[in-house]
Design an enzyme around this catalytic site. Sequence first.
Site, PDB file in Angstrom:
ATOM      1  N   ARG A   1      26.697  41.166  48.006  1.00 37.23           N
ATOM      2  CA  ARG A   1      26.600  40.867  46.598  1.00 37.23           C
ATOM      3  C   ARG A   1      25.712  42.181  45.969  1.00 37.23           C
ATOM      4  NH1 ARG A   1      31.220  39.627  47.870  1.00 37.23           N
ATOM      5  NH2 ARG A   1      31.723  37.369  48.004  1.00 37.23           N
TER       6      ARG A   1
ATOM      7  N   SER B   1      40.476  30.002  51.938  1.00 41.30           N
ATOM      8  CA  SER B   1      39.572  31.296  51.722  1.00 41.30           C
ATOM      9  C   SER B   1      39.230  32.312  51.806  1.00 41.30           C
ATOM     10  CB  SER B   1      38.907  31.467  49.681  1.00 41.30           C
ATOM     11  OG  SER B   1      38.663  30.447  50.191  1.00 41.30           O
TER      12      SER B   1
END
Length: 405
Positions: free
Chosen positions: A98, A181
């Site tokens: 990230r 997911s």
Amino acid sequence: MAAGSINKVVLAFSGGLDTSVILKWLQQTYGCEVVTFTADLGQGEELEPARKKAELMGVRQIFIDDLREEFTRDYVFPMMRANALYEGLYLLGTSIARPLIAKRQIEIAREVGADAVSHGATGKGNDQVRFELGYYGLNPDIKVIAPWREWDLTSRTALIAFAEQHQIPVPKDKRGESPFSTDANLLHTSSEGKVLEDPWEEVPDYVYSRTVNPEDAPDQPEYITIDFERGDAVAVNGEGLSPASLLARLNDLGRAHGIGRLDLVENRFVGMKSRGMYETPGGTILHTAHRAVEQLTLDRGAAHLKDELAPRYAELVYNGFWFSPEREMLQAAIDHSQQQVTGTVRLKLYKGSAWVVGRKSPNSLYSEKVVTFEDDAGAYDQRDAEGFIKLNALRLRLLGRREGL
């Protein structure tokens, strides 16, 4: 933020359903120009469809960047030097990606004159925190748009309906409810949600994508070597490789032997517990090997202090504080400790495990002459141990006398 308050926004764009809907929603809600940024972090997906999707939706400025080497060299490897494991188990595969995405978004925003950035992270997860702490750490005045915290599209059905209403292509295989997911990059693949939400239920075989079932792995072990220089891996089986190529090679080896699976219930930074399944084949091998070369080369005091710092470092990465001064301070100390961490580790890969079976280093502090049970020819005077023990026992003896023992 009100409509008209944003002129141009840089969107972290995968080309999937969520970010495609976000792209159109940004154009409609804010009346702004959207610039898309797609990062190649080794997720193993073709990225050109993301470019075509952005073009189809009227995007004029499209960035698709190959960040695999930077990701491994400047993010994964520094974290590996720290032996960082969140809550003692998680190798932080999603967390460490990230800050690089955030960094590149801010760079692009400066380049194109954008006044805002946007991401597709939900309001329940850690990624919204990681992205936005990165944004603000690199540009304190940037505007951030987090659609999942603003819109009323609260289900997959609503997203698909929005997409159909606005002629956003949705492949047939994406119309059904996803059973879980995933997020992937060169370091790992994570899976969570839906079929994984009950922590009592075993992870179904079809969830695993990065590793073979250890039960189906080869019946013969495979031996490999990894060379390290100053704490970083530089070669596998004697072949020098770039950081990203080396991690990819270890991923292939780990995949074949079913190495690196983790079923974890973790504590999210936002306060809830979540259950996820992580596959980190190459990273698991690399972590094991790095600790082995440190066993030879780090002084006891430095090694034990480093082990005390590692959980704090891991927590900072997990929570999104990569660009914080405390992470940078810890990194400086960790990197200093790695100056002599050079050597070779031999590992045995077999049925889901990577065992260290040998290690050597030109900077080794291990002395066979001192440690031997045979005659050490005066290298160690065993009589010295008596005074050492009595000095360390002094406080215990004084306590015992006070207690009348």
